[in-house]
Design an enzyme around this catalytic site. Structure first.
Site, PDB file in Angstrom:
ATOM      1  N   ASP A  53       0.824  -1.202   0.000  1.00  0.00           N
ATOM      2  CA  ASP A  53       0.000   0.000   0.000  1.00  0.00           C
ATOM      3  C   ASP A  53       0.860   1.254   0.000  1.00  0.00           C
ATOM      4  O   ASP A  53       2.085   1.184   0.154  1.00  0.00           O
ATOM      5  CB  ASP A  53      -0.912   0.006   1.227  1.00  0.00           C
ATOM      6  CG  ASP A  53      -1.975  -1.074   1.157  1.00  0.00           C
ATOM      7  OD1 ASP A  53      -2.372  -1.437   0.035  1.00  0.00           O
ATOM      8  OD2 ASP A  53      -2.407  -1.548   2.222  1.00  0.00           O
ATOM      9  N   TYR A 110       7.484  -9.883   6.301  1.00  0.00           N
ATOM     10  CA  TYR A 110       7.305  -8.445   6.492  1.00  0.00           C
ATOM     11  C   TYR A 110       7.962  -8.035   7.805  1.00  0.00           C
ATOM     12  O   TYR A 110       8.017  -8.816   8.759  1.00  0.00           O
ATOM     13  CB  TYR A 110       5.822  -8.078   6.540  1.00  0.00           C
ATOM     14  CG  TYR A 110       5.167  -7.986   5.187  1.00  0.00           C
ATOM     15  CD1 TYR A 110       5.198  -6.794   4.462  1.00  0.00           C
ATOM     16  CD2 TYR A 110       4.517  -9.077   4.628  1.00  0.00           C
ATOM     17  CE1 TYR A 110       4.599  -6.701   3.221  1.00  0.00           C
ATOM     18  CE2 TYR A 110       3.911  -8.997   3.381  1.00  0.00           C
ATOM     19  CZ  TYR A 110       3.956  -7.804   2.688  1.00  0.00           C
ATOM     20  OH  TYR A 110       3.366  -7.717   1.451  1.00  0.00           O
TER      21      TYR A 110
END
Length: 241
Positions: A53, A110
């Protein structure tokens, strides 16, 4: 001919990784394709290991594309790095035509970075300015709830029908005033990592109970985890094939 790229980028300057309908919005994918198309003198379409994002960074994003032309990968890398801004191509190699950055991946890791010290104006685009202490041991109390193959509907805003995903491991590391949360999984839903971290922090603040976290899995409802930490602290840390 199929090429595989390993890239890093500063998400602060992009409206996410994926191309948008509004061509005026600058994304990582749109910039890559613009200069790859310029190099090969033909339209190039790329595929990433996943979408990040806006404001989310990448240390190790993998991208693939196909092209009829056979060029020295180093010459492509040098050209791209001379043109791209806030994106760096770490490597390019030729791979078998069966390779696909999205569908060939085995797992992704992540990293989420949290500053528990004083507000740092120079790091606010790269760390979550939480600016208060975190009880690491309490955080670790609920880590196991996320590990395994589960329905993560409560931890996502995804429109996908299948919201079952597999988390392999979660590690929390403290270095001075910084907290690093690493999450490895086979695949992730939109906002999933940010909502998992959000719930971990909410639990540490005693604003949600262990049973309430458990109920998010027992009675999954889209986005019911609610708390979503800022994108600036999130990094696509490693892609494994």
């Amino acid at each position: 001919m199929t090429y595989k790229l390993k890239i890093s980028y500063d998400g602060s300057f992009f409206r996410g990784y994926a191309k948008q309908k509004d061509e005026n919005l600058i994304t990582v994918q749109s910039e890559l394709e613009k200069y790859l198309s310029l190099f090969f003198n033909t339209k190039i379409s790329t595929f990433g290991s996943g979408r990040t994002d806006k404001y989310v960074h990448a240390i190790d994003q993998t991208v693939s594309f196909k092209c009829d032309s056979d060029y020295d990968p180093k010459s492509i890398q040098n050209f791209l790095n001379s043109k791209l801004t806030n994106i760096y191509v770490n490597s390019i190699e030729k791979v078998p035509n069966s390779f696909h950055a999205r569908f060939s991946i085995k797992s992704k890791t992540y990293m989420y970075v949290i500053n528990t010290g004083e507000f740092d104006v120079f790091k606010q685009r790269y760390e979550y300015q939480y600016n208060k202490s975190i009880d690491i041991k309490k955080c670790e109390d609920i880590i196991n709830l996320f590990i395994g193959t589960k329905d993560f509907l409560s931890f996502s805003t995804s429109k996908l029908e299948n919201t079952t995903r597999t988390i392999r491991w979660i590690r929390i590391i403290k270095k001075n005033k910084k907290i690093y949360i690493f999450i490895n999984g086979e695949g992730f839903l939109r906002n999933m990592v940010r909502m998992i971290v959000g719930i971990i922090l909410t639990y540490c603040e005693n604003k949600i109970t262990y049973q309430e976290v458990l109920d998010l899995f027992k009675n999954p409802k889209k986005g019911s985890a609610v708390i979503k930490v800022p994108g600036c602290g999130l990094y696509l840390y490693r892609t494994i094939y």
